[in-house]
Design a protein around this motif. Structure first.
Motif, PDB file in Angstrom:
ATOM      1  N   VAL A  15      -3.433   2.545  13.996  1.00 54.21           N
ATOM      2  CA  VAL A  15      -3.796   2.592  15.417  1.00 54.21           C
ATOM      3  C   VAL A  15      -2.605   2.150  16.257  1.00 54.21           C
ATOM      4  CG1 VAL A  15      -5.225   1.504  17.211  1.00 54.21           C
ATOM      5  CG2 VAL A  15      -6.290   2.335  15.109  1.00 54.21           C
ATOM      6  N   GLY A  16      -1.963   1.071  15.851  1.00 57.29           N
ATOM      7  CA  GLY A  16      -0.777   0.595  16.573  1.00 57.29           C
ATOM      8  C   GLY A  16       0.323   1.632  16.608  1.00 57.29           C
ATOM      9  N   ALA A  17       0.558   2.286  15.482  1.00 61.64           N
ATOM     10  CA  ALA A  17       1.580   3.339  15.428  1.00 61.64           C
ATOM     11  C   ALA A  17       1.220   4.490  16.360  1.00 61.64           C
ATOM     12  CB  ALA A  17       1.738   3.837  13.988  1.00 61.64           C
ATOM     13  N   SER A  18      -0.043   4.851  16.402  1.00 61.46           N
ATOM     14  CA  SER A  18      -0.497   5.936  17.284  1.00 61.46           C
ATOM     15  C   SER A  18      -0.320   5.561  18.747  1.00 61.46           C
ATOM     16  CB  SER A  18      -1.962   6.272  17.018  1.00 61.46           C
ATOM     17  OG  SER A  18      -2.101   6.841  15.754  1.00 61.46           O
ATOM     18  N   LEU A  19      -0.572   4.308  19.076  1.00 57.24           N
ATOM     19  CA  LEU A  19      -0.373   3.860  20.456  1.00 57.24           C
ATOM     20  C   LEU A  19       1.103   3.956  20.857  1.00 57.24           C
ATOM     21  CD1 LEU A  19      -2.787   0.798  20.646  1.00 57.24           C
ATOM     22  CD2 LEU A  19      -3.015   2.988  21.835  1.00 57.24           C
ATOM     23  N   PRO A  76       7.928   8.118  15.430  1.00 53.82           N
ATOM     24  CA  PRO A  76       8.500   6.821  15.833  1.00 53.82           C
ATOM     25  C   PRO A  76       7.517   5.651  15.673  1.00 53.82           C
ATOM     26  CG  PRO A  76       9.190   8.512  17.357  1.00 53.82           C
ATOM     27  CD  PRO A  76       8.193   9.160  16.444  1.00 53.82           C
ATOM     28  N   GLY A  77       6.256   5.867  15.963  1.00 52.77           N
ATOM     29  CA  GLY A  77       5.263   4.805  15.790  1.00 52.77           C
ATOM     30  C   GLY A  77       5.137   4.370  14.346  1.00 52.77           C
ATOM     31  N   LYS A  78       5.100   5.336  13.438  1.00 54.21           N
ATOM     32  CA  LYS A  78       5.011   4.993  12.017  1.00 54.21           C
ATOM     33  C   LYS A  78       6.317   4.349  11.546  1.00 54.21           C
ATOM     34  CE  LYS A  78       1.100   7.526  10.382  1.00 54.21           C
ATOM     35  NZ  LYS A  78       0.571   7.828  11.680  1.00 54.21           N
ATOM     36  N   MET A  79       7.449   4.792  12.088  1.00 50.33           N
ATOM     37  CA  MET A  79       8.712   4.146  11.734  1.00 50.33           C
ATOM     38  C   MET A  79       8.706   2.683  12.175  1.00 50.33           C
ATOM     39  SD  MET A  79      11.739   6.902  12.422  1.00 50.33           S
ATOM     40  CE  MET A  79      11.052   8.281  13.310  1.00 50.33           C
ATOM     41  N   ALA A  80       8.102   2.405  13.323  1.00 57.50           N
ATOM     42  CA  ALA A  80       8.058   1.029  13.837  1.00 57.50           C
ATOM     43  C   ALA A  80       7.273   0.103  12.908  1.00 57.50           C
ATOM     44  CB  ALA A  80       7.447   1.006  15.234  1.00 57.50           C
ATOM     45  N   ILE A  81       6.318   0.639  12.160  1.00 55.38           N
ATOM     46  CA  ILE A  81       5.546  -0.185  11.217  1.00 55.38           C
ATOM     47  C   ILE A  81       5.994   0.063   9.772  1.00 55.38           C
ATOM     48  CG2 ILE A  81       3.569  -0.353  12.772  1.00 55.38           C
ATOM     49  CD1 ILE A  81       2.143   1.667  10.809  1.00 55.38           C
ATOM     50  N   SER A  82       7.143   0.715   9.609  1.00 56.18           N
ATOM     51  CA  SER A  82       7.741   0.981   8.295  1.00 56.18           C
ATOM     52  C   SER A  82       6.852   1.838   7.402  1.00 56.18           C
ATOM     53  CB  SER A  82       8.079  -0.326   7.568  1.00 56.18           C
ATOM     54  OG  SER A  82       8.951  -1.103   8.340  1.00 56.18           O
ATOM     55  N   ALA A  83       6.124   2.768   7.996  1.00 56.09           N
ATOM     56  CA  ALA A  83       5.216   3.632   7.246  1.00 56.09           C
ATOM     57  C   ALA A  83       5.793   5.034   7.097  1.00 56.09           C
ATOM     58  CB  ALA A  83       3.865   3.709   7.949  1.00 56.09           C
ATOM     59  N   LYS A  84       5.354   5.718   6.040  1.00 58.07           N
ATOM     60  CA  LYS A  84       5.755   7.104   5.809  1.00 58.07           C
ATOM     61  C   LYS A  84       4.525   7.922   5.441  1.00 58.07           C
ATOM     62  CE  LYS A  84      10.465   6.302   4.375  1.00 58.07           C
ATOM     63  NZ  LYS A  84      11.509   6.654   3.444  1.00 58.07           N
ATOM     64  N   VAL A  85       4.525   9.172   5.884  1.00 61.04           N
ATOM     65  CA  VAL A  85       3.478  10.110   5.503  1.00 61.04           C
ATOM     66  C   VAL A  85       4.032  10.929   4.345  1.00 61.04           C
ATOM     67  CG1 VAL A  85       1.972  11.967   6.281  1.00 61.04           C
ATOM     68  CG2 VAL A  85       2.744  10.238   7.913  1.00 61.04           C
ATOM     69  N   VAL A  86       3.324  10.900   3.223  1.00 57.79           N
ATOM     70  CA  VAL A  86       3.802  11.583   2.020  1.00 57.79           C
ATOM     71  C   VAL A  86       2.685  12.399   1.384  1.00 57.79           C
ATOM     72  CG1 VAL A  86       5.579   9.828   1.535  1.00 57.79           C
ATOM     73  CG2 VAL A  86       3.298   9.597   0.518  1.00 57.79           C
ATOM     74  N   ASP A  87       3.082  13.285   0.487  1.00 58.41           N
ATOM     75  CA  ASP A  87       2.125  14.075  -0.281  1.00 58.41           C
ATOM     76  C   ASP A  87       1.291  13.119  -1.138  1.00 58.41           C
ATOM     77  OD1 ASP A  87       1.591  17.021  -1.503  1.00 58.41           O
ATOM     78  OD2 ASP A  87       1.546  15.497  -3.081  1.00 58.41           O
ATOM     79  N   ALA A  88      -0.035  13.291  -1.118  1.00 55.87           N
ATOM     80  CA  ALA A  88      -0.931  12.369  -1.819  1.00 55.87           C
ATOM     81  C   ALA A  88      -0.832  12.476  -3.338  1.00 55.87           C
ATOM     82  CB  ALA A  88      -2.373  12.620  -1.381  1.00 55.87           C
ATOM     83  N   ARG A  89      -0.393  13.608  -3.860  1.00 56.24           N
ATOM     84  CA  ARG A  89      -0.296  13.768  -5.322  1.00 56.24           C
ATOM     85  C   ARG A  89       1.040  13.303  -5.863  1.00 56.24           C
ATOM     86  NH1 ARG A  89      -0.140  18.946  -7.020  1.00 56.24           N
ATOM     87  NH2 ARG A  89       0.463  19.540  -4.954  1.00 56.24           N
ATOM     88  N   THR A  90       2.134  13.615  -5.130  1.00 60.36           N
ATOM     89  CA  THR A  90       3.472  13.379  -5.671  1.00 60.36           C
ATOM     90  C   THR A  90       4.227  12.229  -5.012  1.00 60.36           C
ATOM     91  OG1 THR A  90       4.568  14.887  -4.116  1.00 60.36           O
ATOM     92  CG2 THR A  90       3.683  15.855  -6.165  1.00 60.36           C
ATOM     93  N   GLY A  91       3.832  11.854  -3.805  1.00 61.41           N
ATOM     94  CA  GLY A  91       4.582  10.840  -3.066  1.00 61.41           C
ATOM     95  C   GLY A  91       5.837  11.390  -2.412  1.00 61.41           C
TER      96      GLY A  91
END
Length: 153
Positions: A15-19, A76-91
């Motif tokens: 939620v924070g990243a989305s904001l 940028p929001g996900k980068m701010a929380i050190s998150a990454k969106v990846v493929d659920a099977r392979t990473g």
């Protein structure tokens, strides 16, 4: 990065990243739309004011988000929380198709009173419906702090 070094990102962190992303997009889009259509743009009942409204309100955010997912694995929001969106099977990084599908799936996830987005809070892998439909997960490194906190006595 090893799998055991990762954790699924929580609902509130997302939620924070989305904001952050919403604010950044607003800072870019709102002045342009105001300059093009005037202050009356914000009180209008029309769905679209014109072609630039469509481009700035719908096309630009979609293209920007998809490009960030493909090049940085995060907005940028996900980068701010050190998150990454990846493929659920392979990473691994998302494919173009996964990125487009994930973006479009946000609209489906939001339709039933946002239930598909809220699903992140209850899902074991912290996947919203958009993640499940696109085959993605949002992850980050566990214990991201370089050193534990200590105090001198």
């Amino acid at each position: 990065m090893q799998v055991d070094e990762l954790e699924y990102v929580s609902f509130w962190a997302r939620v924070g990243a989305s904001l952050i992303d919403t604010i950044l997009l607003g800072v870019i889009i709102w002045p342009i739309l105001t300059a093009l259509y005037g202050e009356s743009y914000w009180s209008s009942q029309k769905m679209l004011q014109g072609p630039m409204d469509f481009i700035m309100s719908w096309l630009f955010p979609a293209v920007a988000v998809i490009i960030f997912w493909l090049t940085k694995q995060a907005t940028p929001g996900k980068m701010a929380i050190s998150a990454k969106v990846v493929d659920a099977r392979t990473g691994q990084s998302l494919t173009t198709g996964q990125s487009i599908g994930r973006y479009l799936s946000y609209f489906l996830a939001g339709l039933p009173l946002g239930l598909g987005i809220l699903w992140v809070a209850f899902d074991r892998r912290k996947q919203g419906w958009h993640d499940k439909l696109a085959g993605t997960v949002v992850v980050r490194q566990k214990n991201r702090h370089p050193e534990p906190v200590t105090f001198e006595r």
